[in-house]
Design a protein around this motif. Structure first.
Motif, PDB file in Angstrom:
ATOM      1  N   LEU A   1       0.856  -1.194   0.000  1.00 46.73           N
ATOM      2  CA  LEU A   1       0.000   0.000   0.000  1.00 46.73           C
ATOM      3  C   LEU A   1       0.889   1.240   0.000  1.00 46.73           C
ATOM      4  O   LEU A   1       1.655   1.460   0.940  1.00 46.73           O
ATOM      5  CB  LEU A   1      -0.898  -0.019   1.247  1.00 46.73           C
TER       6      LEU A   1
ATOM      7  N   CYS B   1      -2.147   7.299  -1.336  1.00 46.62           N
ATOM      8  CA  CYS B   1      -3.487   7.058  -0.789  1.00 46.62           C
ATOM      9  C   CYS B   1      -4.133   8.336  -0.267  1.00 46.62           C
ATOM     10  O   CYS B   1      -3.518   9.098   0.465  1.00 46.62           O
ATOM     11  CB  CYS B   1      -3.382   6.031   0.347  1.00 46.62           C
ATOM     12  N   THR B   2      -5.402   8.547  -0.684  1.00 47.32           N
ATOM     13  CA  THR B   2      -6.151   9.728  -0.247  1.00 47.32           C
ATOM     14  C   THR B   2      -7.168   9.389   0.853  1.00 47.32           C
ATOM     15  O   THR B   2      -7.980  10.230   1.222  1.00 47.32           O
ATOM     16  CB  THR B   2      -6.907  10.337  -1.438  1.00 47.32           C
ATOM     17  N   LYS B   3      -7.155   8.129   1.312  1.00 49.20           N
ATOM     18  CA  LYS B   3      -8.091   7.646   2.350  1.00 49.20           C
ATOM     19  C   LYS B   3      -9.547   7.785   1.894  1.00 49.20           C
ATOM     20  O   LYS B   3     -10.427   8.105   2.678  1.00 49.20           O
ATOM     21  CB  LYS B   3      -7.904   8.407   3.677  1.00 49.20           C
ATOM     22  N   CYS B   4      -9.772   7.513   0.607  1.00 48.28           N
ATOM     23  CA  CYS B   4     -11.127   7.636   0.066  1.00 48.28           C
ATOM     24  C   CYS B   4     -12.060   6.571   0.632  1.00 48.28           C
ATOM     25  O   CYS B   4     -13.269   6.724   0.603  1.00 48.28           O
ATOM     26  CB  CYS B   4     -11.098   7.564  -1.458  1.00 48.28           C
ATOM     27  N   GLY B   5     -11.499   5.455   1.083  1.00 50.74           N
ATOM     28  CA  GLY B   5     -12.300   4.426   1.736  1.00 50.74           C
ATOM     29  C   GLY B   5     -12.897   3.380   0.817  1.00 50.74           C
ATOM     30  O   GLY B   5     -13.607   2.481   1.263  1.00 50.74           O
TER      31      GLY B   5
ATOM     32  N   CYS C   1     -11.451   0.910  -0.817  1.00 51.99           N
ATOM     33  CA  CYS C   1     -10.929  -0.432  -0.505  1.00 51.99           C
ATOM     34  C   CYS C   1     -11.554  -0.953   0.786  1.00 51.99           C
ATOM     35  O   CYS C   1     -11.853  -2.141   0.904  1.00 51.99           O
ATOM     36  CB  CYS C   1      -9.403  -0.407  -0.414  1.00 51.99           C
TER      37      CYS C   1
ATOM     38  N   CYS D   1      -8.897   0.958  -6.667  1.00 54.69           N
ATOM     39  CA  CYS D   1      -8.236   2.102  -6.022  1.00 54.69           C
ATOM     40  C   CYS D   1      -7.969   3.191  -7.065  1.00 54.69           C
ATOM     41  O   CYS D   1      -7.212   2.971  -8.012  1.00 54.69           O
ATOM     42  CB  CYS D   1      -6.925   1.677  -5.374  1.00 54.69           C
TER      43      CYS D   1
ATOM     44  N   SER E   1      -2.800   2.833  -5.705  1.00 52.91           N
ATOM     45  CA  SER E   1      -1.844   2.738  -4.597  1.00 52.91           C
ATOM     46  C   SER E   1      -1.766   1.359  -3.958  1.00 52.91           C
ATOM     47  O   SER E   1      -1.020   1.167  -3.010  1.00 52.91           O
ATOM     48  CB  SER E   1      -2.143   3.796  -3.531  1.00 52.91           C
ATOM     49  N   ILE E   2      -2.534   0.376  -4.502  1.00 51.95           N
ATOM     50  CA  ILE E   2      -2.483  -0.970  -3.934  1.00 51.95           C
ATOM     51  C   ILE E   2      -1.936  -1.949  -4.961  1.00 51.95           C
ATOM     52  O   ILE E   2      -2.402  -1.997  -6.100  1.00 51.95           O
ATOM     53  CB  ILE E   2      -3.883  -1.449  -3.485  1.00 51.95           C
TER      54      ILE E   2
HETATM   55  S1  SF4 Z   1      -8.965   2.835  -2.417  1.00 48.33           S
HETATM   56 FE1  SF4 Z   1      -7.957   2.553  -0.428  1.00 48.33          FE
HETATM   57  S2  SF4 Z   1      -5.746   2.617  -0.877  1.00 48.33           S
HETATM   58 FE2  SF4 Z   1      -6.826   3.507  -2.636  1.00 48.33          FE
HETATM   59  S3  SF4 Z   1      -6.869   5.717  -2.243  1.00 48.33           S
HETATM   60 FE3  SF4 Z   1      -8.796   4.863  -1.463  1.00 48.33          FE
HETATM   61  S4  SF4 Z   1      -8.380   4.426   0.719  1.00 48.33           S
HETATM   62 FE4  SF4 Z   1      -6.376   4.693  -0.314  1.00 48.33          FE
END
Ligand code: SF4
Ligand code: SF4
Length: 73
Positions: free
Chosen positions: A7, A12-16, A18, A51, A55-56
């Protein structure tokens, strides 16, 4: 099955996404950090695709199918 999840926390923007869509709830949002519970991963690789930051990355270390053969004398 043993999977390594890479990761990239800088991207990562912490979009949530995943956290919401991983079928086995590998990702957990704890405060402002994403915690990764690799041992739950089934290597479906959905997270790599969904994502938006790319980022993963997942890496299969062991498919769990290998067997040990013992020679019997
Ligand atoms: S999908 Fe997950 S790893 Fe990717 S940016 Fe959103 S929170 Fe971060
Ligand atoms: S590969 Fe599948 S099970 Fe593993 S973390 Fe990604 S979405 Fe979850």
């Amino acid at each position: 099955m043993q999977v390594k999840i890479h990761l990239n926390r800088e991207l990562c923007t912490k979009c949530g996404l995943c956290v919401r869509y991983c079928p086995t709830e590998v990702f957990v949002l704890e405060g402002s950090e994403i915690r990764v519970r690799e041992e739950r991963c089934i290597y479906c690789r959905a997270c790599e695709v969904l994502c938006p930051q790319g980022s993963i990355k997942t890496e299969l270390l062991d498919d769990g199918l290998s067997i040990e053969v013992h020679k019997v004398l």
